[in-house]
Scaffold this active site. Structure first.
Site, mmCIF file in Angstrom:
data_model
loop_
_atom_site.group_PDB
_atom_site.id
_atom_site.type_symbol
_atom_site.label_atom_id
_atom_site.label_comp_id
_atom_site.label_asym_id
_atom_site.label_seq_id
_atom_site.Cartn_x
_atom_site.Cartn_y
_atom_site.Cartn_z
ATOM 1 N N SER A 21 0.967 -1.350 -0.088
ATOM 2 C CA SER A 21 -0.041 0.050 0.016
ATOM 3 C C SER A 21 0.818 1.160 0.061
ATOM 4 C CB SER A 21 -0.827 0.247 1.284
ATOM 5 O OG SER A 21 0.414 -0.517 2.567
ATOM 6 N N GLU A 23 1.024 5.335 0.851
ATOM 7 C CA GLU A 23 0.451 6.427 1.508
ATOM 8 C C GLU A 23 1.360 8.155 0.886
ATOM 9 O OE1 GLU A 23 1.027 6.612 6.213
ATOM 10 O OE2 GLU A 23 1.436 8.559 5.707
ATOM 11 N N THR A 54 -2.879 11.420 3.580
ATOM 12 C CA THR A 54 -3.101 11.932 5.298
ATOM 13 C C THR A 54 -3.929 12.621 5.466
ATOM 14 O OG1 THR A 54 -1.040 13.268 4.575
ATOM 15 C CG2 THR A 54 -0.859 10.630 5.190
ATOM 16 N N ASP A 115 -1.437 14.420 16.303
ATOM 17 C CA ASP A 115 -0.397 15.091 17.287
ATOM 18 C C ASP A 115 -0.999 16.512 17.949
ATOM 19 O OD1 ASP A 115 1.542 13.843 17.187
ATOM 20 O OD2 ASP A 115 2.168 15.049 15.291
ATOM 21 N N PHE A 225 11.994 14.335 10.726
ATOM 22 C CA PHE A 225 10.638 13.185 11.294
ATOM 23 C C PHE A 225 11.066 12.062 12.689
ATOM 24 C CE2 PHE A 225 9.859 12.546 6.270
ATOM 25 C CZ PHE A 225 8.676 13.659 6.380
ATOM 26 N N HIS A 275 3.702 -1.357 4.250
ATOM 27 C CA HIS A 275 2.750 0.596 3.437
ATOM 28 C C HIS A 275 4.415 0.958 3.156
ATOM 29 C CE1 HIS A 275 -0.289 3.383 4.308
ATOM 30 N NE2 HIS A 275 1.094 3.535 4.560
#
Ligand SMILES: Cc1cc2nc3c(=O)[nH]c(=O)nc-3n(C[C@H](O)[C@H](O)[C@H](O)COP(=O)(O)OP(=O)(O)OC[C@H]3O[C@@H](n4cnc5c(N)ncnc54)[C@H](O)[C@@H]3O)c2cc1C
Length: 310
Positions: A21, A23, A54, A115, A225, A275
């Site tokens: 998958s 993203e 997202t 977040d 990140f 993913h």
């Protein structure tokens, strides 16, 4: 290991049960929109299990996420999964997003707490009229629509979490609320993933826990990140990119080699689902999928509208 390594298979990925998958994030500008759609166009023929989009912090990309998901539905044969967070929103606001997706034909949501608005490190407090956490959100989605729900998992524990045990308890609550797949935060040491998987299984969690793979398109950005998400960047990884700041061509080759080493080791240990955090770029992900035995399917190169016209 000898030629019997499972990753050295010959034949289509499907015969080995390999599924991927992808993203993406919703684009901000016309230029970013173009590169996103170039990436989707390149990766779609690999027939991913689903592609996810997202949702910006605090719902900041609500409209753009929705528009991207709707365009994927309208113009491709892909199955989209919309990310959704419950931070800084009332239950009614989140419910109206869920209803909008259900009405548009979206059948998969990646449900997250999100977040805090002040960023990672700030203490999360639920909106007074909102969902309390990700498990509560999963239950809310399942009450409203027949939608598949995936959730997050953190092999190195979530930065807010006191321990991996607390994280696993949260994952269990999300599964009990109806989640049927977990997707992990990215990691670079596969042992972390295997250890986490073992702990989740021994806690009675039996849903697929799909490793999230981040090909290192940009080492500095990856380090940033990682610092925000609690993922470790091992010294050996830094070493591999050392001295390549001004050499993008070699950086890309190294990034492919690093990701290949990681996914093939996962295959050797029996992992079949992956993913990919694409960062809206196709080239590295496409190459890694090729290594996994995936080949483009001609019929998936066209949108439903194009197929109708043909
Ligand atoms: C696959 C994936 C996709 C993501 N997509 C997005 C996205 O589209 N948009 C976005 O904004 N963010 C996204 N995130 C990031 C995510 O929103 C943040 O990590 C957020 O801080 C936690 O949300 P969650 O649903 O993962 O947390 P949860 O599963 O609810 O919590 C994670 C862990 O943190 C601990 N914890 C949570 N709350 C507390 C608390 N109050 N006190 C102590 N411990 C606590 C728990 O132990 C829990 O196990 C994604 C993360 C992953 C792994």
């Amino acid at each position: 290991m000898s030629a019997s390594r499972p990753s050295r298979f010959v034949g289509a990925a499907a015969t080995r049960g390999i599924r991927v998958s992808f993203e993406f994030f919703p684009p901000k500008t016309a230029e970013m929109e173009q590169s996103l759609w170039e990436a989707i166009g390149r990766l779609a023929p690999l027939q991913p299990n689903f592609v996810s989009v997202t949702y910006g912090a605090g719902g900041s990309t609500r409209e753009r996420t929705h528009a991207t998901v709707k365009r994927i539905l309208a113009e491709t044969m892909l199955t989209p999964a919309a990310h959704l967070t419950c931070v800084a929103a009332t239950c009614a606001e989140v419910d109206s997003v869920i209803a909008g997706y259900a009405q548009a034909g979206v059948r998969h949501i990646v449900a997250l707490r999100g977040d805090p608005l002040g960023g990672v490190g700030e203490r999360f407090s639920p909106h007074p009229g909102g969902y309390r956490n990700a498990a509560d959100l999963v239950a809310g989605i399942k009450r409203k629509a027949e939608i598949e729900v995936s959730v997050s998992a953190y092999p190195e524990k979530h930065p807010d979490s006191p321990s991996i045990a607390a994280d696993i308890e949260m994952l269990k609550a999300k599964v009990d609320a109806g989640a049927t797949r977990a997707i992990t935060q990215f990691f670079f040491e596969n042992n972390l993933y295997f250890r986490y998987l073992e702990r989740a299984r021994s806690s009675g969690i039996d849903i697929p826990i799909v490793p999230g793979i981040l090909p290192v398109q940009n080492f500095k950005q990856t380090k940033n990140f990682a610092a925000r998400t609690g993922a470790t960047v091992p010294d050996w990884l830094a070493e591999r990119f050392d001295g390549l700041d001004d050499d993008p061509a070699t950086r890309k080759l190294i990034a492919a080699a690093v990701a290949a080493e990681q996914v093939l080791d996962l295959v050797d240990h029996g992992v079949t689902d992956f993913h990919f955090y694409t960062m809206n770029r196709a080239d590295l992900v496409y190459a890694i999928c090729h290594l996994l035995g995936l080949r483009p399917a001609e019929e998936h190169s066209h949108s439903p509208a194009e197929k109708e016209r043909a």
